[in-house]
Design an enzyme around this catalytic site. Sequence first.
Site, PDB file in Angstrom:
ATOM      1  N   CYS A 167      44.966  37.294  35.660  1.00 44.98           N
ATOM      2  CA  CYS A 167      45.451  36.034  35.112  1.00 44.98           C
ATOM      3  C   CYS A 167      46.966  36.114  35.005  1.00 44.98           C
ATOM      4  O   CYS A 167      47.495  37.124  34.547  1.00 44.98           O
ATOM      5  CB  CYS A 167      44.833  35.804  33.737  1.00 44.98           C
ATOM      6  SG  CYS A 167      45.327  34.260  32.959  1.00 44.98           S
TER       7      CYS A 167
ATOM      8  N   HIS B  83      37.082  30.345  35.225  1.00 45.71           N
ATOM      9  CA  HIS B  83      38.255  30.994  34.609  1.00 45.71           C
ATOM     10  C   HIS B  83      39.312  29.945  34.255  1.00 45.71           C
ATOM     11  O   HIS B  83      39.835  29.938  33.129  1.00 45.71           O
ATOM     12  CB  HIS B  83      38.814  32.043  35.582  1.00 45.71           C
ATOM     13  CG  HIS B  83      40.086  32.693  35.133  1.00 45.71           C
ATOM     14  ND1 HIS B  83      40.203  34.050  34.930  1.00 45.71           N
ATOM     15  CD2 HIS B  83      41.325  32.175  34.863  1.00 45.71           C
ATOM     16  CE1 HIS B  83      41.444  34.326  34.534  1.00 45.71           C
ATOM     17  NE2 HIS B  83      42.148  33.207  34.500  1.00 45.71           N
ATOM     18  N   GLU B  84      39.623  29.043  35.208  1.00 43.95           N
ATOM     19  CA  GLU B  84      40.672  28.045  34.955  1.00 43.95           C
ATOM     20  C   GLU B  84      40.231  27.052  33.880  1.00 43.95           C
ATOM     21  O   GLU B  84      41.026  26.673  33.017  1.00 43.95           O
ATOM     22  CB  GLU B  84      41.049  27.314  36.244  1.00 43.95           C
ATOM     23  CG  GLU B  84      41.651  28.205  37.334  1.00 43.95           C
ATOM     24  CD  GLU B  84      42.686  29.186  36.843  1.00 43.95           C
ATOM     25  OE1 GLU B  84      43.460  28.859  35.910  1.00 43.95           O
ATOM     26  OE2 GLU B  84      42.733  30.313  37.360  1.00 43.95           O
TER      27      GLU B  84
ATOM     28  N   HIS C 131      40.682  28.134  30.332  1.00 43.09           N
ATOM     29  CA  HIS C 131      42.038  27.952  29.785  1.00 43.09           C
ATOM     30  C   HIS C 131      42.148  26.616  29.053  1.00 43.09           C
ATOM     31  O   HIS C 131      42.905  26.492  28.080  1.00 43.09           O
ATOM     32  CB  HIS C 131      43.074  27.975  30.912  1.00 43.09           C
ATOM     33  CG  HIS C 131      43.460  29.347  31.380  1.00 43.09           C
ATOM     34  ND1 HIS C 131      44.064  30.274  30.562  1.00 43.09           N
ATOM     35  CD2 HIS C 131      43.357  29.941  32.588  1.00 43.09           C
ATOM     36  CE1 HIS C 131      44.309  31.391  31.255  1.00 43.09           C
ATOM     37  NE2 HIS C 131      43.883  31.206  32.488  1.00 43.09           N
TER      38      HIS C 131
HETATM   39 NI    NI Z   1      44.122  32.645  33.978  1.00 42.03          NI
END
Ligand code: NI
Length: 182
Positions: free
Chosen positions: A107, A149-150, A153
């Site tokens: 990341c 994953h995105e 966020h």
């Molecule tokens: Ni990330």
Amino acid sequence: MAILKIARMGHPVLAEMAKPVSDPKNPGIRNLVNDMVETMMDANGAGLAAPQVHVPLRVVVFQAPSERADPGLGEDEQYDHTAPLTVLINPEIAILDPTPEGGWEGCMSVPGLRGWVERPAHIRYRGFGLDGEVIDRVARGFHARVVQHECDHLDGRLYTSRMDDLSRLIFESEIRHFQKAG
Ligand code: NI
């Protein structure tokens, strides 16, 4: 276009719930996305979420090139495993198969590290593109991983909070010690 400053782990913007975008076609969103893409490409990253550039809005960019997909997939199998450079606004994820699959993640907000994260390997995601068009796809493998994953966020989560074995949070320069063990 500009390369944007990345918020690193510990910055409060990374722990916030990002807000929905009211108009995906707003020129300010297009400018933000252009800068996010440039920033991601400069770092050779696979994805970037707006909170990582200090903008708490529900916008992500990512790509899942065929080089990142599992080797040995047939051509029709590859389809769900890959994605071109994609802008996704106000994304939603549905898990199609909760069976977890492990993979190494990095990341831009956690520079220099890699972590082994288990995630569902088969999802469907929906959202809007920059022209307000609906994007609706099924994703598997690395493609499913980068989208999850995105989108994490946007809910204030980093991959480290998805890890259940912190002995697999390592410096990327040491990953060779783990590659045989998978
Ligand atoms: Ni990330």
